[in-house]
Design a protein around this motif. Structure first.
Motif, PDB file in Angstrom:
ATOM      1  N   GLU A   1       0.847  -1.208   0.000  1.00  0.00           N
ATOM      2  CA  GLU A   1       0.000   0.000   0.000  1.00  0.00           C
ATOM      3  C   GLU A   1       0.881   1.257   0.000  1.00  0.00           C
ATOM      4  O   GLU A   1       0.667   2.178  -0.801  1.00  0.00           O
ATOM      5  CB  GLU A   1      -0.882  -0.053   1.263  1.00  0.00           C
ATOM      6  CG  GLU A   1      -1.776   1.136   1.467  1.00  0.00           C
ATOM      7  CD  GLU A   1      -2.499   1.038   2.825  1.00  0.00           C
ATOM      8  OE1 GLU A   1      -2.749  -0.070   3.339  1.00  0.00           O
ATOM      9  OE2 GLU A   1      -2.819   2.114   3.361  1.00  0.00           O
ATOM     10  N   ASN A   2       1.890   1.273   0.859  1.00  0.00           N
ATOM     11  CA  ASN A   2       2.735   2.460   0.989  1.00  0.00           C
ATOM     12  C   ASN A   2       3.617   2.674  -0.244  1.00  0.00           C
ATOM     13  O   ASN A   2       4.115   3.778  -0.468  1.00  0.00           O
ATOM     14  CB  ASN A   2       3.609   2.352   2.250  1.00  0.00           C
ATOM     15  CG  ASN A   2       2.783   2.278   3.527  1.00  0.00           C
ATOM     16  OD1 ASN A   2       1.595   2.604   3.525  1.00  0.00           O
ATOM     17  ND2 ASN A   2       3.397   1.822   4.612  1.00  0.00           N
ATOM     18  N   PHE A   3       3.807   1.617  -1.010  1.00  0.00           N
ATOM     19  CA  PHE A   3       4.646   1.708  -2.221  1.00  0.00           C
ATOM     20  C   PHE A   3       3.833   2.181  -3.427  1.00  0.00           C
ATOM     21  O   PHE A   3       4.384   2.687  -4.405  1.00  0.00           O
ATOM     22  CB  PHE A   3       5.242   0.317  -2.500  1.00  0.00           C
ATOM     23  CG  PHE A   3       6.410   0.336  -3.447  1.00  0.00           C
ATOM     24  CD1 PHE A   3       7.662   0.768  -3.015  1.00  0.00           C
ATOM     25  CD2 PHE A   3       6.273  -0.078  -4.764  1.00  0.00           C
ATOM     26  CE1 PHE A   3       8.752   0.775  -3.879  1.00  0.00           C
ATOM     27  CE2 PHE A   3       7.360  -0.067  -5.632  1.00  0.00           C
ATOM     28  CZ  PHE A   3       8.602   0.364  -5.185  1.00  0.00           C
ATOM     29  N   ASP A   4       2.504   2.020  -3.313  1.00  0.00           N
ATOM     30  CA  ASP A   4       1.622   2.253  -4.461  1.00  0.00           C
ATOM     31  C   ASP A   4       1.141   3.713  -4.475  1.00  0.00           C
ATOM     32  O   ASP A   4      -0.041   3.995  -4.326  1.00  0.00           O
ATOM     33  CB  ASP A   4       0.437   1.272  -4.336  1.00  0.00           C
ATOM     34  CG  ASP A   4      -0.516   1.373  -5.509  1.00  0.00           C
ATOM     35  OD1 ASP A   4      -0.110   1.861  -6.574  1.00  0.00           O
ATOM     36  OD2 ASP A   4      -1.682   0.976  -5.323  1.00  0.00           O
ATOM     37  N   VAL A   5       2.086   4.623  -4.670  1.00  0.00           N
ATOM     38  CA  VAL A   5       1.737   6.054  -4.575  1.00  0.00           C
ATOM     39  C   VAL A   5       2.210   6.853  -5.797  1.00  0.00           C
ATOM     40  O   VAL A   5       2.314   8.082  -5.747  1.00  0.00           O
ATOM     41  CB  VAL A   5       2.332   6.684  -3.283  1.00  0.00           C
ATOM     42  CG1 VAL A   5       1.632   6.137  -2.044  1.00  0.00           C
ATOM     43  CG2 VAL A   5       3.828   6.459  -3.182  1.00  0.00           C
ATOM     44  N   PHE A   6       2.483   6.125  -6.881  1.00  0.00           N
ATOM     45  CA  PHE A   6       3.030   6.824  -8.057  1.00  0.00           C
ATOM     46  C   PHE A   6       2.050   6.868  -9.232  1.00  0.00           C
ATOM     47  O   PHE A   6       2.420   7.276 -10.322  1.00  0.00           O
ATOM     48  CB  PHE A   6       4.371   6.191  -8.472  1.00  0.00           C
ATOM     49  CG  PHE A   6       5.429   6.374  -7.420  1.00  0.00           C
ATOM     50  CD1 PHE A   6       6.048   7.605  -7.231  1.00  0.00           C
ATOM     51  CD2 PHE A   6       5.775   5.328  -6.564  1.00  0.00           C
ATOM     52  CE1 PHE A   6       6.994   7.803  -6.236  1.00  0.00           C
ATOM     53  CE2 PHE A   6       6.731   5.506  -5.568  1.00  0.00           C
ATOM     54  CZ  PHE A   6       7.337   6.742  -5.413  1.00  0.00           C
ATOM     55  N   ASN A   7       0.795   6.424  -8.983  1.00  0.00           N
ATOM     56  CA  ASN A   7      -0.171   6.406 -10.082  1.00  0.00           C
ATOM     57  C   ASN A   7      -1.310   7.406  -9.889  1.00  0.00           C
ATOM     58  O   ASN A   7      -2.385   7.248 -10.444  1.00  0.00           O
ATOM     59  CB  ASN A   7      -0.727   4.986 -10.281  1.00  0.00           C
ATOM     60  CG  ASN A   7      -1.249   4.421  -8.961  1.00  0.00           C
ATOM     61  OD1 ASN A   7      -1.281   5.116  -7.955  1.00  0.00           O
ATOM     62  ND2 ASN A   7      -1.670   3.172  -8.978  1.00  0.00           N
ATOM     63  N   PHE A   8      -1.079   8.406  -9.070  1.00  0.00           N
ATOM     64  CA  PHE A   8      -2.069   9.476  -8.941  1.00  0.00           C
ATOM     65  C   PHE A   8      -1.347  10.755  -8.504  1.00  0.00           C
ATOM     66  O   PHE A   8      -0.202  10.705  -8.037  1.00  0.00           O
ATOM     67  CB  PHE A   8      -3.179   9.113  -7.935  1.00  0.00           C
ATOM     68  CG  PHE A   8      -2.739   9.155  -6.488  1.00  0.00           C
ATOM     69  CD1 PHE A   8      -1.899   8.183  -5.965  1.00  0.00           C
ATOM     70  CD2 PHE A   8      -3.178  10.164  -5.638  1.00  0.00           C
ATOM     71  CE1 PHE A   8      -1.493   8.221  -4.632  1.00  0.00           C
ATOM     72  CE2 PHE A   8      -2.787  10.216  -4.300  1.00  0.00           C
ATOM     73  CZ  PHE A   8      -1.942   9.236  -3.804  1.00  0.00           C
ATOM     74  N   THR A   9      -2.045  11.883  -8.694  1.00  0.00           N
ATOM     75  CA  THR A   9      -1.447  13.175  -8.342  1.00  0.00           C
ATOM     76  C   THR A   9      -2.460  13.991  -7.549  1.00  0.00           C
ATOM     77  O   THR A   9      -3.634  14.065  -7.933  1.00  0.00           O
ATOM     78  CB  THR A   9      -1.058  13.944  -9.636  1.00  0.00           C
ATOM     79  OG1 THR A   9      -0.186  13.106 -10.401  1.00  0.00           O
ATOM     80  CG2 THR A   9      -0.343  15.247  -9.330  1.00  0.00           C
ATOM     81  N   LEU A  10      -2.012  14.585  -6.471  1.00  0.00           N
ATOM     82  CA  LEU A  10      -2.875  15.491  -5.703  1.00  0.00           C
ATOM     83  C   LEU A  10      -2.928  16.835  -6.424  1.00  0.00           C
ATOM     84  O   LEU A  10      -1.889  17.322  -6.906  1.00  0.00           O
ATOM     85  CB  LEU A  10      -2.308  15.675  -4.292  1.00  0.00           C
ATOM     86  CG  LEU A  10      -2.280  14.409  -3.419  1.00  0.00           C
ATOM     87  CD1 LEU A  10      -1.483  14.658  -2.135  1.00  0.00           C
ATOM     88  CD2 LEU A  10      -3.695  13.943  -3.083  1.00  0.00           C
TER      89      LEU A  10
END
Ligand code: NAP
Length: 280
Positions: A236-245
Motif C-alpha cells: 500500500e505504501n509503495f503504491d503512490v506513483f499512479n495518482f497526483t494530488l
C-alpha cells in the motif's frame, strides 16, 4: 521509482523502507518482503540493533548491491573521530557490504564534529557514497555546514502532515541539503489514520490515508521512508506513483500543519537530558 539527485550527484529513491522498532528477529524477513514489493532503499541505524539483519537481507535478496540504497546512522555513543571511524567499520561488517550509500549522524549531540570528520574521510575513501545528518535543526545545520569540507547531502527530520517543517525546508533549500522525512505517519499519533481531511481526499482518488500522506510529502520533494512490518501495508505504501494530488488538495493538506513536533524538540533541555539518561 522516482529518484532525487543529492548535492554530490548521487541518486536516492524518493521512497524507501524504514526499519526503526522492527525487532531484530523479524527484521531480515521484513526487509526481504519490502525488497520483494519493490523497495530498493532501506533506512537503518546503529541504534536500531538490526543492521546485521538488514545485512542478511542484502545478501539473500538476489538484487545486485548497486541497485540497493542503504542508509545507516552513527549513534551518540560512537561520536568523536576515532569511535565514529571504528563504528563505520562495524556497520560495514554488520551490513555485509563494502560501502554504505548514505551515512548520517543520528543526533546532534556529543562530539558530532569529530564524527563528521570521520564520515568525510570514509566518503573520500569510497566507503560511503553520501554523508549527512539527522535531527539537526536549522541553527545546528547552518553551523555545521559552515565548518565542514563536504556539505551535508541530507538532513533526516520528523516530517509529516502535522509537522511540515516549512522553516527548516527553506533553510535546507538554501544550503542544498535534501530533506528526508522520518515518521511520515507520525507513528499514528494525533489520530493520524482517522484524519477527516486525508480520508476525504483519499476517497476522491480511491487511496488510503497513508497513501495520501506519503503522496503529499513526495509532491513536496521530500524523501519518505515509511515503516511497516506487514507486507500488505508495505505494498500500500509503495503504491503512490499512479495518482497526483491537485493544487487545491495540496493546499488543503498544508493547512494541517501545526508547526511543531508530535514527539519532542531536540532543543528542549528535557529532551536532551532524556537522551543523556538513555546513554547510561
Ligand atoms: P511511521 O513510518 O510514521 O509509522 C509507522 C507506524 O505506522 C507503524 O505503527 C506501522 O504499523 C504503521 N503503518 C505503516 N503503514 C501503515 C498503513 N499503510 N496503514 C496503517 N498503519 C500503517 O514511523 P517510523 O517508523 O518512526 O518512521 C519511519 C522511519 O523513519 C523509521 O522506520 C526509521 O527508519 C526512520 N526514523 C528515523 C528517526 C531519526 O531520528 N532519524 C526517528 C524515527 C524514525 P505496522 O508496522 O504494524 O504496519
Amino acid at each position: 521509482m522516482e529518484n532525487i539527485t543529492l548535492n554530490n550527484g548521487i541518486k536516492m529513491p524518493i521512497l524507501g523502507y524504514g526499519v526503526y522498532q522492527i525487532p531484530s528477529e523479524a527484521c531480515e524477513q521484513c526487509v526481504l518482503d519490502a525488497i520483494s514489493v519493490g523497495y530498493r532503499a532501506i533506512d537503518t541505524a546503529q541504534a536500531y540493533g538490526n543492521e546485521e539483519q538488514v545485512g542478511n537481507a542484502i545478501i539473500k535478496c538476489g538484487i545486485p548491491r548497486q541497485e540497493l540504497f542503504i542508509t545507516t546512522k552513527i549513534w551518540i555513543t560512537s561520536a568523536g573521530y576515532e569511535k565514529a571511524k571504528q563504528s563505520i567499520a562495524e556497520s560495514l561488517r554488520k551490513l555485509k557490504t563494502d560501502y554504505i550509500d548514505l551515512l548520517l549522524i543520528h543526533q546532534p549531540f556529543n562530539d558530532y564534529y569529530g564524527t563528521y570528520r570521520a564520515m568525510e574521510d570514509a566518503y573520500e575513501q569510497g566507503k560511503v557514497k553520501a554523508i549527512g545528518v539527522s535531527n539537526f535543526y536549522p541553527d545546528r545545520l547552518i553551523d555545521l555546514e559552515h565548518f565542514v569540507r563536504i556539505k551535508p547531502a541530507v538532513n533526516q527530520i520528523e516530517t509529516h502532515v502535522f509537522q511540515q517543517q516549512k522553516v527548516a525546508r527553506e533553510v535546507m533549500q538554501k544550503l542544498n541539503t535534501q530533506i528526508i522525512s522520518w515518521g511520515p505517519f507520525a507513528e499514528g499519533k494525533n489520530n493520524f489514520f482517522q484524519n477527516s481531511v486525508l480520508i476525504e481526499i483519499g476517497k476522491t482518488h480511491q487511496k488510503s490515508v497513508a497513501q495520501i500522506a506519503l503522496r503529499f510529502l513526495i509532491q513536496n520533494g521530500i524523501i519518505v521512508i515509511p515503516k511497516s512490518t506487514q507486507k500488505a501495508r508495505m505494498k500500500e505504501n509503495f503504491d503512490v506513483f499512479n495518482f497526483t494530488l491537485s493544487e487545491q488538495e495540496m493546499a488543503r493538506i498544508a493547512t494541517l500543519d501545526t508547526g511543531h513536533s508530535l514527539f519532542f524538540s531536540h532543543q528542549n533541555p528535557k529532551t536532551v537530558e532524556w537522551f543523556m539518561s538513555i546513554l547510561q
